[in-house]
Design an enzyme around this catalytic site. Structure first.
Site, mmCIF file in Angstrom:
data_model
loop_
_atom_site.group_PDB
_atom_site.id
_atom_site.type_symbol
_atom_site.label_atom_id
_atom_site.label_comp_id
_atom_site.label_asym_id
_atom_site.label_seq_id
_atom_site.Cartn_x
_atom_site.Cartn_y
_atom_site.Cartn_z
ATOM 1 N N ASP A 110 -43.296 37.467 1.942
ATOM 2 C CA ASP A 110 -42.186 37.736 2.847
ATOM 3 C C ASP A 110 -41.440 38.947 2.313
ATOM 4 O OD1 ASP A 110 -40.466 36.812 5.132
ATOM 5 O OD2 ASP A 110 -38.971 36.866 3.544
ATOM 6 N N GLU A 160 -46.487 39.325 7.479
ATOM 7 C CA GLU A 160 -46.035 39.227 8.858
ATOM 8 C C GLU A 160 -46.254 40.546 9.580
ATOM 9 O OE1 GLU A 160 -42.531 36.344 9.896
ATOM 10 O OE2 GLU A 160 -42.035 37.575 8.178
ATOM 11 N N ASP A 171 -36.256 32.999 2.081
ATOM 12 C CA ASP A 171 -37.425 33.881 2.012
ATOM 13 C C ASP A 171 -38.651 33.165 1.434
ATOM 14 O OD1 ASP A 171 -35.886 35.880 3.101
ATOM 15 O OD2 ASP A 171 -35.328 36.727 1.157
#
Ligand SMILES: [Zn+2]
Length: 311
Positions: A79, A163, A245
């Site tokens: 992340d 992501e 996170d």
């Protein structure tokens, strides 16, 4: 010479044009030049000398052996953090370069100085050159941090899951960790793409509609809204309390096509707000409600006493 760079040939084996002893480099016509950092002592056929701001750089190509990859590397979810540069699903973090913030402040100061100086003046030229140098320094710090991060990831894992960065950029915009904001995002992905190829690992980009920060990574059965200011994920279903996170990184790690995504619940958001004491009117309302309940109970008792005495 074209622009601020020029190309040099090595020459023949008998009469080499370029020599390199690790600390210095000998260039045709120019002679020995001291290097800012050590060069690998190796054979190369040609090089490019270029200038950025008022510094000179040398670039050349040479062959290296493909690094061996260890077979038992795990899968990791990453992340891109706000506080940290990156948070891995195993709980490790990759910190932001410390120099970055200090540099940003200095840059603002220099930018102001440039705009105050008279156009065309020597003082303005000096200020512009100082600003250009600092820009280069900041961009080097950023590049260095991203290189270290992407090399570590690609070298030590079988599969790296990240992501969709376009969505990430849109959601977090300028609040993103300094070094990876703006162009850093695309550089991060670009480097991971070629480095995973170099190290024979795999890069997986998680579906952009996967709500990685909203789902509980522990029970996987609960999901609630997570506004950016909420830094801790609290699951009312299983009691999991985790850094925002890290929770997101764990979800990114376990993502696969067709993964179960629970319906979004409103449960945890309100509890987080009142627990932080952000909304004072809410807590005073809660006290009032408790008092009222006590009063009701007393009335109820008296009433039953009355009933008893009459009956
Ligand atoms: Zn849970």
């Amino acid at each position: 010479m074209s622009g601020d760079s020029f190309y040099l040939e090595q020459g023949t084996k008998a009469k080499p044009g370029i020599n390199n002893d690790g600390k210095r480099i000998k260039l045709p016509k120019i002679g020995w030049v001291r290097l800012h950092e050590p060069l690998p002592i190796t054979a190369f056929h040609n090089c490019v000398i270029s200038r950025k701001a008022d510094r000179w750089f040398i670039a050349f190509k040479y062959e290296i052996e493909q690094p061996a990859t260890s077979p038992d590397r795990p899968i990791v979810g990453v992340d891109i953090g706000i506080k940290e540069l990156a948070v891995y699903s195993n709980g490790q973090t990759f910190a932001n370069p410390k120099a970055y913030r200090r540099m940003s402040r200095k840059m603002k100061r220099l930018q102001r100085r440039v705009s105050k100086r008279v156009k065309g003046s020597n003082n303005r030229k000096k200020a512009v050159s100082k600003l250009a140098k600092l820009h280069l320094k900041v961009s080097n710090i950023r590049k260095d941090a991203i290189h270290k991060l992407t090399t570590y990831l690609a070298k030590n894992h079988i599969e790296i899951k990240i992501e969709d960065l376009q969505v990430k950029a849109f959601l977090k915009n300028h609040k993103l960790a300094g070094a990876i904001s703006d162009c850093g995002m695309y550089e991060f992905k670009r480097q991971l793409e070629y480095k995973t190829q170099n190290f024979s690992s795999k890069l997986t980009v998680v579906d952009r509609f996967f709500p990685s920060s909203q789902i509980c990574s522990s029970c996987c059965n609960h999901r609630h809204k997570m506004p950016l200011k909420v830094r801790v994920f609290e699951c009312p279903n299983c009691g999991n309390i985790q850094d925002r996170d890290l929770n997101a990184a764990r979800n990114i790690e376990r993502w696969f096509e067709g993964i179960f995504i629970p319906e979004r619940s409103e449960l945890a958001v309100s509890s987080t707000v009142s627990a932080c004491g952000v909304d004072k009117s809410d807590s005073s309302h809660a006290i009032a409600t408790v008092k009222q309940e006590v009063n009701t109970k007393i009335t109820h008792v008296q009433l039953s006493l009355d009933l008893g005495s009459s009956g």
